[in-house]
Design an enzyme around this catalytic site. Structure first.
Site, mmCIF file in Angstrom:
data_model
loop_
_atom_site.group_PDB
_atom_site.id
_atom_site.type_symbol
_atom_site.label_atom_id
_atom_site.label_comp_id
_atom_site.label_asym_id
_atom_site.label_seq_id
_atom_site.Cartn_x
_atom_site.Cartn_y
_atom_site.Cartn_z
ATOM 1 N N ASP A 40 0.926 -1.075 -0.006
ATOM 2 C CA ASP A 40 -0.029 -0.101 -0.154
ATOM 3 C C ASP A 40 0.650 1.242 -0.063
ATOM 4 O OD1 ASP A 40 -2.390 1.909 0.580
ATOM 5 O OD2 ASP A 40 -3.386 -0.049 1.128
ATOM 6 N N HIS B 51 -4.080 6.562 2.702
ATOM 7 C CA HIS B 51 -4.608 5.169 2.265
ATOM 8 C C HIS B 51 -4.180 3.942 2.997
ATOM 9 C CE1 HIS B 51 -5.617 1.808 -0.680
ATOM 10 N NE2 HIS B 51 -6.632 2.601 -0.761
ATOM 11 N N SER C 183 -11.239 -0.805 -1.350
ATOM 12 C CA SER C 183 -9.893 -0.802 -0.770
ATOM 13 C C SER C 183 -10.206 -0.801 0.994
ATOM 14 C CB SER C 183 -9.233 0.700 -0.964
ATOM 15 O OG SER C 183 -8.589 0.507 -2.018
#
Ligand SMILES: *[C@@H]1O[C@H](CO)[C@@H](O)[C@H](O)[C@H]1NC(C)=O
Ligand SMILES: *[C@@H]1O[C@H](CO)[C@@H](O)[C@H](O)[C@H]1NC(C)=O
Ligand SMILES: *[C@@H]1O[C@H](CO)[C@@H](O)[C@H](O)[C@H]1NC(C)=O
Ligand SMILES: *[C@@H]1O[C@H](CO)[C@@H](O)[C@H](O)[C@H]1NC(C)=O
Ligand SMILES: *[C@@H]1O[C@H](CO)[C@@H](O)[C@H](O)[C@H]1NC(C)=O
Ligand SMILES: *[C@@H]1O[C@H](CO)[C@@H](O)[C@H](O)[C@H]1NC(C)=O
Length: 773
Positions: free
Chosen positions: A157, A216, A552
Site C-alpha cells: 500500500d 490510504h 480498498s
C-alpha cells in the site's frame, strides 16, 4: 466514496496481451534478440518500465543475489544493462527473487519488440475513497480470544503513519522468531509494525521512507490490525474504541504507492520482499483496470507465488460499479466487494417547498444556522453535464455565492474535498454535494472543510428540479449526528461503486467477486488532520481518523478476518480459509431480507455483486466442511485456457508445464467454493465434481439442499454425505441441465447447501444459458 476515482489508466502492449507474456521462454533465442537490439538508436526513444520474466535453465545455479542479477542483466543490451544514464535515467529497476524469475528495467519499445516478451509495468492507483467502523466489527474475539496473535499481515500500500496510536505496541508480543523482515529505517519498527520497506522506483532510496503521504495505507493497515484506541473520532463525532479486525496481529508495511500512484513493478517488488520476509497474509487494496487476462496481471502473478508458499492473498474487487468490471479475479485470490454498515452521520437537506432529503457529513458544526438560505447552482443556465455543475473552481469566479448554499455535482475528476475548498473560498455558507449519475446512491460521510451534505443522484436531481421551478429557491441543512443500528435503510447493502462480475463473459468459470465486506464510510487511522482547519478537534496526540469508502476498505476487513482464522487454525490452507469465509457468509441483511443494492428500492443484489454474501467472522471459525485446494490444482485450470504449443511458461506458475502430459480438466472442475457453468447447444448438460473436507466433528451427516431459478434442473449425487473422521474427504457430482423453455441467453443463480445438525455449508451456483453456443 466521494469521488470514486478508481485506478489510473493501464497502458498496455498488444504484444503482451497476445503472447502470454509472463510465460516467456527466455533461452538463447531471447538472449540473441536482446543483443541484436544493442546499438539500435531510435529517435528520442521513450523509456518505460517493463517486467521481464526469464526461464532459468535447470543447469543454472546462482551463488547469491548478485550473481543472479548479473545473469538477468545479460539479457539486456549493454546500454540498458550498464545502468546507462545516457537517456538521463537509471535503467535497472529491480531483480525479483520470490515472485518470479525476472527483473524490471526501463527500456524502449524498440529494445523489447521482437525480443524479450514482457509485461508492461503499468501504473496503478490505489482507490482513494471510502469510509470504517469504530469498534472493529469482530475485534472482540470471534475466535475464542485469539485476536490474530502470531500472524503477520503484509500491507502492499502507501506506507504507514508510525506514531499513530493505532500502531502502538503496548499489548503486542515480539515478532515470531520465523520473521526475517526488518525496517528501513530501523526506527520505523515496533512490535506492532514489525517490518517497513519502500519500493518507489525512481525515488532516491536513501530518502524514501515508509511514511504514508496519502492516508490510504494508514487507513487499511489500521483496519486490518490497528490496536485499540479509545475515543477515536472524526471532527468530534466519536465512535468509542477503535480497533482493527485482528488487533493483536503484526503488520509488515511495503510502501509501493506515493501520490496516489503505484507502479506494477513496485507492487511486485513489495510482494517479492513480503514473501522473502515471511508474511502470512497479503492485503492488497490496489489494482488495474478490468478485463486483464490472468497471465498478464502482475498482482495475479505475485499472488500465485504467495499461495505456493501458503500465504493468503486478499484483494479489492474494484470500484467500477458496473457489470463485468471485477479486477483481481484470479482464482487463487480472495476478491472482496464493498457494502454499507448500519451507521450514518446525518446532514438533512430541507428545501423551501418542504421536501427533506437525508444526506451525510462527518463535519457536524454545532452552531450552523437552521434558517433557509438561497440555493445557488453554478452553471444553472448550462446543460446538466456542464463542468460548472461540478464546482470546478474557475466556474465559481464571479458567481455570487456569499452566504448562500451551493449545489455541486460529484465526479469530473475533481475530488469532493477540492470542490468543498473551492466553494468555501468563494465565500459560500455551505455546500450540497450530489452524486453524478454514475455514482448513483452511495453517499460519503466525509470530513468536508465547510458545512455540507452529501446526497444521492436521485435526491440531487430533485433538488435541481426544485431550483429550476422555483423563483426563489432556498434550502437549509441540519446536522443530526450519528445514527447507529437502524434498519432503514437496511444494512449491509451493496455499495454503488463496488465492481460486479458479468454473466456474459464468464470466461474464467469462476464467479467473482467472492465475498462482501464493509467498505462504505469506514472509520480508521489517517495520516493528517481532516476537515476545516478551524475545527481541528483533536491535536492531542496525532490521533487522526478519517472516514473513507471503497473496496480498498472492505479488503482489509477480510484480511483481518483471515488473520483471526489463521491464528485460531494454524493448519488451515489459504483455500480452506477462503472456503470457510465463503460458505458461511450471509445473503441476508439485518432485517432478514435478501441483501439489496444501495438506494435501489429493494432490488436484490445478485451473486455477481455479492458473491457468497457478507462475511460473518464467527461463523467462518466453524464452517463444518471446506472446499480445499492445493496450488498444483490450479495447473489444469490454467492449462484449460489452451496454448498454441500446449505449454505453460514459467512466468505465472514458476515452472514449465507441458499441458499435453496432464489429463484435460475443464476449468469449472476446480474445487472452488462456488460453481459457474455454461449450458449451450453443444453442452445442454454439464456435470461438475466437488470434494469437501470435514473440519467439523468427526461424526456428522450432511444432506444436500439445492435452490435454483428459471426451472434449471440440478441434481446432486450422492444426496447424503456421512463423515466419521476429521479431515475425511468426500466427493459429489452436480449435474446441470438446460430448462425446457430457455431463452437464447439467460443467467440463473442459486445455491447448494450441505446441511447437518450443526452446520450449513452453502455455495452459490450460477449458470449462463447460451443457446447460440
Ligand atoms: C442565468 O441566466 C439568467 C438570465 O440570463 C441570469 O439572470 C442569471 O444570472 C444566470 N444564472 C447564472 C447562475 O449564471
Ligand atoms: C419540492 O420540489 C421537488 C422538485 O420539484 C418535488 O420533487 C417535491 O415533490 C416538492 N415537494 C413538495 C413538498 O411539494
Ligand atoms: C423495501 O423493503 C422495506 C422493508 O421490507 C419496505 O418497508 C419498503 O416498503 C420496501 N420498499 C419498496 C419500494 O418496495
Ligand atoms: C454471525 O454468526 C453468528 C454465529 O452464527 C450469529 O450469532 C450472528 O448473529 C451472525 N452475525 C451476523 C451479522 O449475521
Ligand atoms: C509435451 O509432451 C508431448 C507428449 O509427451 C510431446 O510430444 C511434446 O513435444 C511436449 N512439448 C514440449 C514443448 O515439451
Ligand atoms: C466426477 O466424478 C465421477 C464419479 O466419481 C467420475 O465418474 C467423473 O469422471 C468425474 N468427472 C470429472 C470431470 O472429474
Amino acid at each position: 466514496m466521494a469521488d470514486h476515482k478508481p485506478f489510473s489508466p493501464f497502458p498496455f502492449f498488444a504484444l503482451l496481451l497476445s503472447s502470454l507474456l509472463l510465460c516467456s521462454p527466455m533461452g538463447e533465442e531471447g538472449r540473441r534478440h536482446a543483443h541484436e537490439d544493442h546499438g539500435h538508436a531510435g529517435p528520442a526513444p521513450r523509456l518505460q518500465t517493463f517486467v521481464i520474466s526469464v526461464q532459468q535453465p535447470e543447469s543454472a545455479t546462482f551463488a547469491g543475489h548478485e550473481d543472479r542479477e548479473r545473469w538477468y542483466r545479460s539479457f539486456l543490451s549493454e546500454n540498458a544493462a550498464a545502468d546507462d544514464v545516457g537517456m538521463g535515467e537509471r535503467r535497472w529497476v529491480y531483480s525479483y527473487h520470490e515472485v518470479l524469475t525476472g527483473f524490471a528495467a526501463r527500456l524502449t519499445e524498440e529494445e523489447i519488440l521482437g525480443s524479450l516478451h514482457l509485461h508492461s509495468a503499468t501504473t496503478h492507483s490505489p482507490e482513494f475513497i471510502g469510509l470504517h467502523t469504530g469498534s472493529g466489527l469482530w475485534g472482540g474475539g470471534a475466535t475464542g480470544g485469539r485476536l490474530g496473535e502470531g500472524v503477520i499481515v503484509g500491507m502492499i500500500d502507501s506506507g504507514v503513519t508510525l506514531g499513530h496510536p493505532s500502531f502502538n505496541d503496548d499489548d503486542m508480543p515480539p515478532p515470531p522468531s520465523r520473521w526475517k523482515g526488518s525496517c528501513q529505517p530501523p526506527k520505523f519498527c515496533n512490535k506492532k509494525v514489525i517490518g517497513a520497506k519502500t519500493f518507489i522506483s525512481g525515488s532516491d532510496s536513501e530518502k524514501a521512507t515508509p511514511a504514508d503521504d496519502d492516508g490510504h495505507g494508514t487507513h487499511t493497515a489500521s483496519t486490518v490490525a490497528g490496536s485499540f484506541v479509545k475515543g477515536a473520532n472524526v471532527l468530534g463525532n466519536t465512535y468509542g474504541t477503535a480497533s482493527g479486525v485482528a488487533p493483536h496481529a503484526h503488520l509488515a508495511i511495503y510502501k509501493v504507492c506515493t501520490g496516489n500512484k503505484c507502479q506494477a513493478s513496485d507492487i511486485l517488488a513489495g510482494i517479492d520482499a513480503a514473501l522473502a520476509d515471511g508474511v502470512d497474509v497479503l492485503s492488497i487494496s490496489l489494482g488495474g483496470t478490468p478485463g486483464l487476462f490472468i497471465f498478464s496481471d502482475l498482482i495475479a502473478v505475485g499472488a500465485f507465488r504467495a499461495i505456493k508458499k501458503g500465504v493468503f492473498v486478499s484483494c479489492a474487487a474494484g470500484n467500477f460499479g458496473d457489470s463485468d468490471t471485477v479486477i483481481n479475479d484470479a482464482p487463487w485470490i480472495l476478491t472482496v466487494a464493498a457494502g454499507t454498515m448500519d451507521r450514518s452521520i446525518v446532514a438533512s437537506v430541507k428545501l423551501g417547498n418542504g421536501s427533506i432529503f437525508q444526506g451525510q457529513s462527518a463535519f457536524q458544526p454545532a452552531g450552523f444556522t437552521r434558517k433557509l438560505l438561497p440555493l445557488v447552482l453554478p452553471g444553472a443556465n448550462l446543460s446538466d453535464t456542464a463542468p460548472a455543475f461540478s464546482c470546478k473552481p474557475e466556474y465559481l469566479v464571479g458567481v455570487d455565492v456569499k452566504g448562500k448554499i451551493v449545489l455541486c455535482k460529484g465526479g469530473r475528476g475533481i475530488l469532493n474535498f477540492d470542490k468543498g475548498t473551492a466553494v468555501l473560498k468563494a465565500g459560500a455558507a455551505a455546500m450540497i454535494l450530489m452524486n453524478a449519475e454514475f455514482q448513483r446512491g452511495t453517499t460519503a460521510v466525509s470530513a468536508h472543510v465547510l458545512p455540507a451534505s452529501h446526497v444521492s443522484f436521485s435526491d440531487g436531481s430533485k433538488i435541481i428540479d426544485y431550483f429550476r421551478r422555483s423563483n426563489n429557491p432556498t434550502v437549509s441543512i441540519s446536522f443530526e449526528g450519528t445514527k447507529l443500528g437502524f434498519s432503514s435503510p437496511p444494512a449491509p447493502e451493496v455499495a454503488s461503486f463496488s465492481s460486479r462480475g458479468g454473466p456474459n463473459v464468464m470466461d474464467t468459470h469462476i464467479l467473482k467477486p467472492d465475498v462482501l465486506g464493509p467498505g462504505v464510510n469506514m472509520l480508521a487511522a489517517w495520516h493528517s488532520p481532516v476537515g476545516p482547519p478551524s475545527v481541528n478537534p483533536d491535536s492531542r496526540d496525532d490521533a487522526y481518523f478519517n472516514m473513507i469508502s471503497g473496496t480498498s476498505m472492505a479488503t482489509p476487513h477480510l484480511s483481518g478476518v483471515v488473520a483471526l482464522l489463521k491464528s485460531a487454525h494454524p493448519d488451515w490452507s489459504p483455500a480452506t480459509i477462503r472456503s470457510a469465509i465463503m460458505t458461511t457468509a450471509n445473503i441476508r441483511d439485518n432485517d432478514g431480507n435478501r441483501i439489496i443494492f444501495y438506494g435501489s428500492l429493494n432490488k436484490t443484489a445478485d451473486v455477481l455483486a455479492i458473491g457468497a454474501g457478507h462475511v460473518n467472522a464467527s461463523r467462518a471459525d466453524d464452517p463444518g466442511l471446506v472446499y480445499d485446494l492445493v496450488p498444483t490444482d490450479y495447473i489444469p485450470y490454467l492449462c484449460d485456457f489452451g496454448f498454441v504449443d500446449d505449454t505453460l511458461k514459467p512466468g505465472l506458475v514458476g515452472e514449465l508445464v507441458n499441458c499435453s502430459t496432464l489429463p484435460r480438466i475443464a476449468r469449472e472442475q476446480l474445487n472452488y467454493p462456488s460453481i459457474a457453468v455454461l449450458l449451450g447447444k453443444k453442452s445442454p448438460t454439464v456435470a461438475v465434481n466437488r470434494t469437501v473436507t470435514n473440519v467439523g466433528e468427526a461424526d456428522e451427516i450432511y444432506k444436500v439442499e439445492v435452490e435454483a431459478g428459471g426451472g434449471l434442473a440440478v441434481s446432486v449425487v450422492p444426496q447424503t454425505l456421512r463423515f466419521s473422521a476429521v479431515k475425511e474427504k468426500q466427493s459429489f457430482t452436480v449435474t446441470f441441465s438446460k430448462p425446457g423453455g430457455a431463452t437464447e441467453l439467460s443467467f440463473e443463480e442459486g445455491s447448494l447447501r450441505w446441511v447437518s445438525d450443526k452446520h450449513i455449508v452453502r455455495i452459490h451456483i450460477s449458470v449462463v444459458i447460451d443457446l447460440l453456443e
